[in-house]
Write a protein that holds these residues in place. Structure first.
Motif, PDB file in Angstrom:
ATOM      1  N   GLY A   1      40.367  60.535 114.033  1.00  0.00           N
ATOM      2  CA  GLY A   1      39.098  60.649 113.325  1.00  0.00           C
ATOM      3  C   GLY A   1      39.246  60.728 111.820  1.00  0.00           C
ATOM      4  N   ARG A   2      40.382  60.301 111.287  1.00  0.00           N
ATOM      5  CA  ARG A   2      40.671  60.419 109.859  1.00  0.00           C
ATOM      6  C   ARG A   2      39.574  59.776 109.012  1.00  0.00           C
ATOM      7  NH1 ARG A   2      43.566  63.749 107.757  1.00  0.00           N
ATOM      8  NH2 ARG A   2      45.311  63.214 109.049  1.00  0.00           N
ATOM      9  N   GLU A   3      39.159  58.567 109.367  1.00  0.00           N
ATOM     10  CA  GLU A   3      38.158  57.896 108.537  1.00  0.00           C
ATOM     11  C   GLU A   3      36.838  58.642 108.544  1.00  0.00           C
ATOM     12  OE1 GLU A   3      35.864  53.674 107.992  1.00  0.00           O
ATOM     13  OE2 GLU A   3      37.768  53.706 109.029  1.00  0.00           O
ATOM     14  N   SER A   4      36.440  59.187 109.663  1.00  0.00           N
ATOM     15  CA  SER A   4      35.155  59.882 109.733  1.00  0.00           C
ATOM     16  C   SER A   4      35.144  61.136 108.862  1.00  0.00           C
ATOM     17  CB  SER A   4      34.808  60.224 111.174  1.00  0.00           C
ATOM     18  OG  SER A   4      35.757  61.126 111.709  1.00  0.00           O
ATOM     19  N   ALA A   5      36.323  61.654 108.503  1.00  0.00           N
ATOM     20  CA  ALA A   5      36.400  62.829 107.634  1.00  0.00           C
ATOM     21  C   ALA A   5      36.267  62.453 106.165  1.00  0.00           C
ATOM     22  CB  ALA A   5      37.722  63.556 107.868  1.00  0.00           C
ATOM     23  N   CYS A   6      36.280  61.162 105.883  1.00  0.00           N
ATOM     24  CA  CYS A   6      36.193  60.678 104.498  1.00  0.00           C
ATOM     25  C   CYS A   6      34.805  60.111 104.251  1.00  0.00           C
ATOM     26  CB  CYS A   6      37.251  59.591 104.277  1.00  0.00           C
ATOM     27  SG  CYS A   6      38.938  60.178 104.558  1.00  0.00           S
ATOM     28  N   ASP A   7      34.459  59.954 102.977  1.00  0.00           N
ATOM     29  CA  ASP A   7      33.169  59.362 102.613  1.00  0.00           C
ATOM     30  C   ASP A   7      33.271  57.850 102.718  1.00  0.00           C
ATOM     31  OD1 ASP A   7      32.034  61.835 102.012  1.00  0.00           O
ATOM     32  OD2 ASP A   7      32.791  61.779  99.961  1.00  0.00           O
ATOM     33  N   SER A   8      32.276  57.238 103.342  1.00  0.00           N
ATOM     34  CA  SER A   8      32.278  55.796 103.525  1.00  0.00           C
ATOM     35  C   SER A   8      30.920  55.233 103.157  1.00  0.00           C
ATOM     36  CB  SER A   8      32.609  55.459 104.981  1.00  0.00           C
ATOM     37  OG  SER A   8      32.647  54.078 105.175  1.00  0.00           O
ATOM     38  N   ALA A   9      30.925  54.235 102.252  1.00  0.00           N
ATOM     39  CA  ALA A   9      29.679  53.579 101.863  1.00  0.00           C
ATOM     40  C   ALA A   9      29.993  52.218 101.273  1.00  0.00           C
ATOM     41  CB  ALA A   9      28.920  54.426 100.841  1.00  0.00           C
ATOM     42  N   GLY A  10      29.244  51.227 101.680  1.00  0.00           N
ATOM     43  CA  GLY A  10      29.360  49.899 101.097  1.00  0.00           C
ATOM     44  C   GLY A  10      30.735  49.273 101.207  1.00  0.00           C
ATOM     45  N   GLY A  11      31.443  49.511 102.304  1.00  0.00           N
ATOM     46  CA  GLY A  11      32.768  48.934 102.479  1.00  0.00           C
ATOM     47  C   GLY A  11      33.871  49.686 101.758  1.00  0.00           C
ATOM     48  N   ILE A  12      33.549  50.858 101.203  1.00  0.00           N
ATOM     49  CA  ILE A  12      34.546  51.669 100.509  1.00  0.00           C
ATOM     50  C   ILE A  12      34.679  53.007 101.228  1.00  0.00           C
ATOM     51  CG2 ILE A  12      35.174  52.830  98.360  1.00  0.00           C
ATOM     52  CD1 ILE A  12      33.543  50.724  96.865  1.00  0.00           C
ATOM     53  N   VAL A  13      35.913  53.349 101.600  1.00  0.00           N
ATOM     54  CA  VAL A  13      36.211  54.635 102.222  1.00  0.00           C
ATOM     55  C   VAL A  13      36.998  55.440 101.195  1.00  0.00           C
ATOM     56  CG1 VAL A  13      37.366  55.815 104.120  1.00  0.00           C
ATOM     57  CG2 VAL A  13      36.335  53.565 104.504  1.00  0.00           C
ATOM     58  N   GLU A  14      36.458  56.597 100.803  1.00  0.00           N
ATOM     59  CA  GLU A  14      37.140  57.461  99.836  1.00  0.00           C
ATOM     60  C   GLU A  14      37.415  58.814 100.481  1.00  0.00           C
ATOM     61  OE1 GLU A  14      36.398  56.921  95.529  1.00  0.00           O
ATOM     62  OE2 GLU A  14      34.400  56.352  96.242  1.00  0.00           O
ATOM     63  N   CYS A  15      38.668  59.243 100.369  1.00  0.00           N
ATOM     64  CA  CYS A  15      39.078  60.513 100.960  1.00  0.00           C
ATOM     65  C   CYS A  15      39.403  61.518  99.864  1.00  0.00           C
ATOM     66  CB  CYS A  15      40.311  60.308 101.834  1.00  0.00           C
ATOM     67  SG  CYS A  15      40.042  59.156 103.196  1.00  0.00           S
ATOM     68  N   SER A  16      38.859  62.719  99.999  1.00  0.00           N
ATOM     69  CA  SER A  16      39.195  63.781  99.049  1.00  0.00           C
ATOM     70  C   SER A  16      40.663  64.161  99.287  1.00  0.00           C
ATOM     71  CB  SER A  16      38.274  64.978  99.243  1.00  0.00           C
ATOM     72  OG  SER A  16      38.436  65.505 100.541  1.00  0.00           O
ATOM     73  N   PRO A  17      41.317  64.765  98.301  1.00  0.00           N
ATOM     74  CA  PRO A  17      42.742  65.087  98.458  1.00  0.00           C
ATOM     75  C   PRO A  17      43.081  65.860  99.728  1.00  0.00           C
ATOM     76  CG  PRO A  17      42.124  65.335  96.169  1.00  0.00           C
ATOM     77  CD  PRO A  17      40.835  65.065  96.945  1.00  0.00           C
ATOM     78  N   ASP A  18      42.217  66.756 100.163  1.00  0.00           N
ATOM     79  CA  ASP A  18      42.520  67.539 101.360  1.00  0.00           C
ATOM     80  C   ASP A  18      42.307  66.751 102.656  1.00  0.00           C
ATOM     81  OD1 ASP A  18      39.733  67.592 100.896  1.00  0.00           O
ATOM     82  OD2 ASP A  18      39.514  69.442 102.054  1.00  0.00           O
ATOM     83  N   GLN A  19      41.734  65.561 102.589  1.00  0.00           N
ATOM     84  CA  GLN A  19      41.498  64.732 103.779  1.00  0.00           C
ATOM     85  C   GLN A  19      42.426  63.512 103.850  1.00  0.00           C
ATOM     86  OE1 GLN A  19      39.449  65.399 106.325  1.00  0.00           O
ATOM     87  NE2 GLN A  19      38.996  67.344 105.326  1.00  0.00           N
ATOM     88  N   ARG A  20      43.298  63.344 102.881  1.00  0.00           N
ATOM     89  CA  ARG A  20      44.146  62.152 102.819  1.00  0.00           C
ATOM     90  C   ARG A  20      45.328  62.223 103.771  1.00  0.00           C
ATOM     91  NH1 ARG A  20      44.061  61.782  96.226  1.00  0.00           N
ATOM     92  NH2 ARG A  20      41.816  61.354  96.102  1.00  0.00           N
ATOM     93  N   SER A  21      45.603  61.082 104.374  1.00  0.00           N
ATOM     94  CA  SER A  21      46.772  60.975 105.238  1.00  0.00           C
ATOM     95  C   SER A  21      47.851  60.174 104.525  1.00  0.00           C
ATOM     96  CB  SER A  21      46.396  60.291 106.557  1.00  0.00           C
ATOM     97  OG  SER A  21      45.922  58.980 106.309  1.00  0.00           O
ATOM     98  N   ALA A  22      49.077  60.426 104.895  1.00  0.00           N
ATOM     99  CA  ALA A  22      50.199  59.700 104.295  1.00  0.00           C
ATOM    100  C   ALA A  22      50.120  58.232 104.693  1.00  0.00           C
ATOM    101  CB  ALA A  22      51.519  60.300 104.761  1.00  0.00           C
ATOM    102  N   ALA A  23      50.429  57.378 103.751  1.00  0.00           N
ATOM    103  CA  ALA A  23      50.500  55.948 104.055  1.00  0.00           C
ATOM    104  C   ALA A  23      51.710  55.708 104.950  1.00  0.00           C
ATOM    105  CB  ALA A  23      50.630  55.147 102.769  1.00  0.00           C
ATOM    106  N   PRO A  24      51.642  54.693 105.804  1.00  0.00           N
ATOM    107  CA  PRO A  24      52.815  54.372 106.601  1.00  0.00           C
ATOM    108  C   PRO A  24      53.905  53.799 105.703  1.00  0.00           C
ATOM    109  CG  PRO A  24      51.202  52.633 106.797  1.00  0.00           C
ATOM    110  CD  PRO A  24      50.557  53.736 105.994  1.00  0.00           C
ATOM    111  N   LYS A  25      55.042  53.563 106.266  1.00  0.00           N
ATOM    112  CA  LYS A  25      56.125  52.930 105.526  1.00  0.00           C
ATOM    113  C   LYS A  25      55.652  51.538 105.091  1.00  0.00           C
ATOM    114  CE  LYS A  25      60.973  51.730 105.971  1.00  0.00           C
ATOM    115  NZ  LYS A  25      62.132  51.736 106.857  1.00  0.00           N
ATOM    116  N   ILE A  26      55.669  51.295 103.790  1.00  0.00           N
ATOM    117  CA  ILE A  26      55.270  49.991 103.256  1.00  0.00           C
ATOM    118  C   ILE A  26      56.496  49.400 102.582  1.00  0.00           C
ATOM    119  CG2 ILE A  26      53.741  48.738 101.678  1.00  0.00           C
ATOM    120  CD1 ILE A  26      51.708  51.019 102.019  1.00  0.00           C
ATOM    121  N   THR A  27      57.152  48.540 103.292  1.00  0.00           N
ATOM    122  CA  THR A  27      58.370  47.914 102.813  1.00  0.00           C
ATOM    123  C   THR A  27      58.443  46.507 103.375  1.00  0.00           C
ATOM    124  OG1 THR A  27      60.769  48.173 102.617  1.00  0.00           O
ATOM    125  CG2 THR A  27      59.786  48.840 104.698  1.00  0.00           C
ATOM    126  N   GLY A  28      59.104  45.642 102.651  1.00  0.00           N
ATOM    127  CA  GLY A  28      59.252  44.292 103.155  1.00  0.00           C
ATOM    128  C   GLY A  28      59.867  43.367 102.139  1.00  0.00           C
TER     129      GLY A  28
END
Length: 191
Positions: free
Chosen positions: A27-54
């Motif tokens: 439910g991570r996204e539902s804990a963040c603000d979402s409007a107009g195709g933009i999802v913004e998460c406050s610092p206390d609601q942010r999840s770590a990005a996965p490994k981004i390598t390539g």
């Protein structure tokens, strides 16, 4: 038997639709603000990005973990995508305007051929792009981008701060990037 296949097909379509709508198991996204195709998460609601390598388009490798301490703007794009072509100048201009503030950009090329992707980037952007024709990096996101183009802004701790599921303009993207760049990192004991 035909009714069972129809029901299974409908269930598959509903499942796919829910997945594309950006629902996550926790439910991570539902804990963040979402409007107009933009999802913004406050610092206390942010999840770590996965490994981004390539592998980078021209060769060599890239690992976003090496950028810890910087805001990283990750743009998913394809040379075949008209909105991607339209936003390229805005992304480059935002990169140039914010990089002195500890901001870096990374492109992730999806569903493309390497030759077309390299030709697309030439003379358009000065930041690197990972070649990910199978879109594996997008699929690994806790809050998936779901569209092409899409832009994900990672905070200085490597957490997903904002997901923009549309083409960007500099006047919309730059204030978001500047706001995240201006955030103070959380003390280690408060995470």
């Amino acid at each position: 038997m035909g009714l069972r296949r129809l029901a299974a097909g409908l269930l598959g379509a509903v499942t796919a639709t829910v997945a594309l709508a950006g629902c996550t198991a926790d439910g991570r996204e539902s804990a963040c603000d979402s409007a107009g195709g933009i999802v913004e998460c406050s610092p206390d609601q942010r999840s770590a990005a996965p490994k981004i390598t390539g592998e980078l388009l021209p060769g060599g490798t890239y690992d976003v973990a090496n950028q810890r301490g910087q805001v990283v703007v990750v743009n998913f794009w394809g040379s075949w995508c008209a909105p991607c072509r339209a936003e390229a100048d805005d992304l480059e201009n935002t990169y140039q305007a914010t990089r002195a503030s500890g901001v870096t950009f990374l492109g992730i090329n999806v569903q493309d051929s390497r030759d077309k992707a390299i030709a697309f980037e030439e003379g358009r952007v000065s930041y690197p792009s990972i070649f990910d024709p199978g879109s594996r990096l997008a699929l690994a996101m806790d809050i998936p981008p779901n569209t092409i183009p899409a832009t994900v802004v990672l905070d200085r701790e490597g957490r997903i701060a904002t997901v923009i599921r549309a083409a960007v303009k500099q006047e919309g993207l730059q204030p978001i990037v500047e706001r995240i760049a201006a955030e103070s990192p959380e003390p280690a004991g408060q995470r």
